[in-house]
Design a protein around this motif. Structure first.
Motif, PDB file in Angstrom:
ATOM      1  N   VAL A  54       0.863  -1.188   0.000  1.00 52.95           N
ATOM      2  CA  VAL A  54       0.000   0.000   0.000  1.00 52.95           C
ATOM      3  C   VAL A  54       0.897   1.235   0.000  1.00 52.95           C
ATOM      4  CG1 VAL A  54      -1.739   1.304   1.283  1.00 52.95           C
ATOM      5  CG2 VAL A  54      -1.850  -1.188   1.237  1.00 52.95           C
ATOM      6  N   VAL A  55       0.586   2.181  -0.889  1.00 56.83           N
ATOM      7  CA  VAL A  55       1.373   3.411  -1.006  1.00 56.83           C
ATOM      8  C   VAL A  55       0.443   4.601  -0.863  1.00 56.83           C
ATOM      9  CG1 VAL A  55       2.947   4.752  -2.453  1.00 56.83           C
ATOM     10  CG2 VAL A  55       2.971   2.253  -2.579  1.00 56.83           C
ATOM     11  N   GLU A  56       0.818   5.528   0.000  1.00 58.64           N
ATOM     12  CA  GLU A  56       0.042   6.750   0.200  1.00 58.64           C
ATOM     13  C   GLU A  56       0.662   7.844  -0.680  1.00 58.64           C
ATOM     14  OE1 GLU A  56       0.211   9.360   3.945  1.00 58.64           O
ATOM     15  OE2 GLU A  56      -1.467   7.978   4.276  1.00 58.64           O
ATOM     16  N   GLY A  61      -0.667  19.389  -2.421  1.00 58.95           N
ATOM     17  CA  GLY A  61      -1.159  19.806  -1.114  1.00 58.95           C
ATOM     18  C   GLY A  61      -2.536  19.257  -0.762  1.00 58.95           C
ATOM     19  N   GLY A  62      -3.033  18.324  -1.561  1.00 61.61           N
ATOM     20  CA  GLY A  62      -4.345  17.730  -1.286  1.00 61.61           C
ATOM     21  C   GLY A  62      -4.258  16.687  -0.191  1.00 61.61           C
ATOM     22  N   ASN A  63      -5.318  15.965  -0.052  1.00 61.53           N
ATOM     23  CA  ASN A  63      -5.364  14.905   0.953  1.00 61.53           C
ATOM     24  C   ASN A  63      -4.573  13.695   0.477  1.00 61.53           C
ATOM     25  OD1 ASN A  63      -7.043  16.390   2.644  1.00 61.53           O
ATOM     26  ND2 ASN A  63      -8.886  15.642   1.610  1.00 61.53           N
ATOM     27  N   ALA A  64      -3.995  12.984   1.414  1.00 56.79           N
ATOM     28  CA  ALA A  64      -3.272  11.762   1.099  1.00 56.79           C
ATOM     29  C   ALA A  64      -4.277  10.681   0.723  1.00 56.79           C
ATOM     30  CB  ALA A  64      -2.446  11.325   2.300  1.00 56.79           C
ATOM     31  N   THR A  65      -3.961   9.935  -0.320  1.00 58.38           N
ATOM     32  CA  THR A  65      -4.812   8.836  -0.754  1.00 58.38           C
ATOM     33  C   THR A  65      -3.985   7.565  -0.749  1.00 58.38           C
ATOM     34  OG1 THR A  65      -6.042  10.351  -2.186  1.00 58.38           O
ATOM     35  CG2 THR A  65      -6.323   8.003  -2.589  1.00 58.38           C
ATOM     36  N   SER A  66      -4.535   6.514  -0.177  1.00 58.75           N
ATOM     37  CA  SER A  66      -3.853   5.225  -0.141  1.00 58.75           C
ATOM     38  C   SER A  66      -4.242   4.401  -1.357  1.00 58.75           C
ATOM     39  CB  SER A  66      -4.212   4.465   1.136  1.00 58.75           C
ATOM     40  OG  SER A  66      -3.711   5.133   2.260  1.00 58.75           O
ATOM     41  N   TYR A  67      -3.224   3.818  -2.004  1.00 51.74           N
ATOM     42  CA  TYR A  67      -3.433   3.009  -3.202  1.00 51.74           C
ATOM     43  C   TYR A  67      -2.744   1.664  -3.023  1.00 51.74           C
ATOM     44  CZ  TYR A  67      -4.419   7.532  -5.438  1.00 51.74           C
ATOM     45  OH  TYR A  67      -4.929   8.761  -5.760  1.00 51.74           O
ATOM     46  N   TYR A 130       6.446   3.579   1.055  1.00 51.82           N
ATOM     47  CA  TYR A 130       5.077   3.547   1.547  1.00 51.82           C
ATOM     48  C   TYR A 130       4.402   4.910   1.454  1.00 51.82           C
ATOM     49  CZ  TYR A 130       6.665   5.516   6.001  1.00 51.82           C
ATOM     50  OH  TYR A 130       7.214   6.321   6.958  1.00 51.82           O
ATOM     51  N   SER A 131       5.155   5.954   1.087  1.00 47.63           N
ATOM     52  CA  SER A 131       4.544   7.275   0.982  1.00 47.63           C
ATOM     53  C   SER A 131       5.318   8.153  -0.001  1.00 47.63           C
ATOM     54  CB  SER A 131       4.528   7.925   2.365  1.00 47.63           C
ATOM     55  OG  SER A 131       4.089   9.266   2.287  1.00 47.63           O
ATOM     56  N   ILE A 132       4.573   8.863  -0.863  1.00 45.90           N
ATOM     57  CA  ILE A 132       5.161   9.832  -1.787  1.00 45.90           C
ATOM     58  C   ILE A 132       4.331  11.109  -1.663  1.00 45.90           C
ATOM     59  CG2 ILE A 132       5.745  10.403  -4.177  1.00 45.90           C
ATOM     60  CD1 ILE A 132       5.764   7.369  -4.771  1.00 45.90           C
ATOM     61  N   ASN A 133       5.010  12.208  -1.366  1.00 47.64           N
ATOM     62  CA  ASN A 133       4.325  13.485  -1.172  1.00 47.64           C
ATOM     63  C   ASN A 133       4.916  14.519  -2.133  1.00 47.64           C
ATOM     64  OD1 ASN A 133       3.038  15.751  -0.218  1.00 47.64           O
ATOM     65  ND2 ASN A 133       3.632  15.486   1.909  1.00 47.64           N
ATOM     66  N   PHE A 134       4.088  15.030  -3.051  1.00 49.61           N
ATOM     67  CA  PHE A 134       4.516  16.050  -4.002  1.00 49.61           C
ATOM     68  C   PHE A 134       4.130  17.430  -3.464  1.00 49.61           C
ATOM     69  CE2 PHE A 134       4.126  12.275  -6.554  1.00 49.61           C
ATOM     70  CZ  PHE A 134       5.190  12.371  -7.435  1.00 49.61           C
ATOM     71  N   ILE A 135       5.100  18.325  -3.417  1.00 47.29           N
ATOM     72  CA  ILE A 135       4.860  19.696  -2.947  1.00 47.29           C
ATOM     73  C   ILE A 135       5.319  20.631  -4.063  1.00 47.29           C
ATOM     74  CG2 ILE A 135       5.386  21.392  -1.160  1.00 47.29           C
ATOM     75  CD1 ILE A 135       6.373  18.700   0.422  1.00 47.29           C
ATOM     76  N   LYS A 136       4.362  21.376  -4.645  1.00 47.40           N
ATOM     77  CA  LYS A 136       4.711  22.305  -5.715  1.00 47.40           C
ATOM     78  C   LYS A 136       5.580  23.432  -5.176  1.00 47.40           C
ATOM     79  CE  LYS A 136       1.521  21.774  -9.411  1.00 47.40           C
ATOM     80  NZ  LYS A 136       0.635  22.373 -10.353  1.00 47.40           N
ATOM     81  N   ASP A 137       6.644  23.728  -5.928  1.00 48.34           N
ATOM     82  CA  ASP A 137       7.536  24.826  -5.525  1.00 48.34           C
ATOM     83  C   ASP A 137       7.000  26.157  -5.989  1.00 48.34           C
ATOM     84  OD1 ASP A 137       9.205  22.957  -4.397  1.00 48.34           O
ATOM     85  OD2 ASP A 137      10.498  22.825  -6.149  1.00 48.34           O
TER      86      ASP A 137
END
Length: 137
Positions: A54-56, A61-67, A130-137
Motif C-alpha cells: 500500500v502506497v500513500e 497539497g491535497g489529501n493523502a490517498t492510499s493506493y 510507503y509514501s510519496i508526497n509532491f509539494i509544488k515549488d
C-alpha cells in the motif's frame, strides 16, 4: 615459519572481513539511487518495483490517498505522462528520530517544479516505499 602462519591467518581474516556486507547504509544508498533514477527517467514501472503493498500519495497539497501498489503505479504513470521529467536530483536523505527513513528529491518538468518526499521502510528484508508526497515549488 611460525610468524608466516600468523601473518597468513591475519591476512585471510582481513580479506574475509573486507568482503562482508557493510549493512543497510549501502543498501539504502542503492535504494535511493534506484528511486532517483526512476524519477529521472519518469519510469512508473521501475518506481513500482520498490513499492510497499500500500502506497500513500499526496499531490498538490491535497489529501493523502492510499493506493494498492498496482494503483499507485498507474497514478505515477499518469503523473509522469503529465509532467515528464526534465531534471531530478536528491536534495536530502536521512531518517527521523523515530527511525523513519526518507529521501527528498527536487523534481522539475516543463510544466512545474516539485519537492518530492519519499518515505520508505524495511519490510520483508528490503526497503519499500510507503509514501510519496509532491509539494509544488
Amino acid at each position: 615459519m611460525r610468524n608466516f602462519k600468523h601473518i597468513a591467518v591475519v591476512l585471510t581474516f582481513l580479506m574475509a572481513v573486507a568482503f562482508l556486507p557493510v549493512g543497510h547504509t549501502i543498501a539504502q544508498g542503492d535504494f535511493i539511487g534506484r528511486i532517483s533514477a526512476a524519477f529521472k527517467v519518469g519510469s512508473a514501472k521501475d518506481l513500482a518495483r520498490n513499492f510497499n503493498s500500500v502506497v500513500e500519495i499526496t499531490m498538490d497539497g491535497g489529501n493523502a490517498t492510499s493506493y494498492s501498489n498496482t494503483q499507485a503505479e498507474f497514478v505515477m504513470k499518469n503523473f509522469f505522462s503529465k509532467y515528464p521529467p526534465v531534471e531530478c536530483s536528491v536534495g536530502h536523505k536521512g531518517s527521523s528520530d523515530g527511525g523513519q527513513r526518507y529521501v527528498i528529491l527536487a523534481y522539475t518538468s516543463k510544466a512545474a517544479s516539485n519537492t518530492v518526499l519519499v518515505r520508505f521502510k524495511e519490510e520483508d528484508g528490503r526497503a519499500q516505499i510507503y509514501s510519496i508526497n509532491f509539494i509544488k515549488d
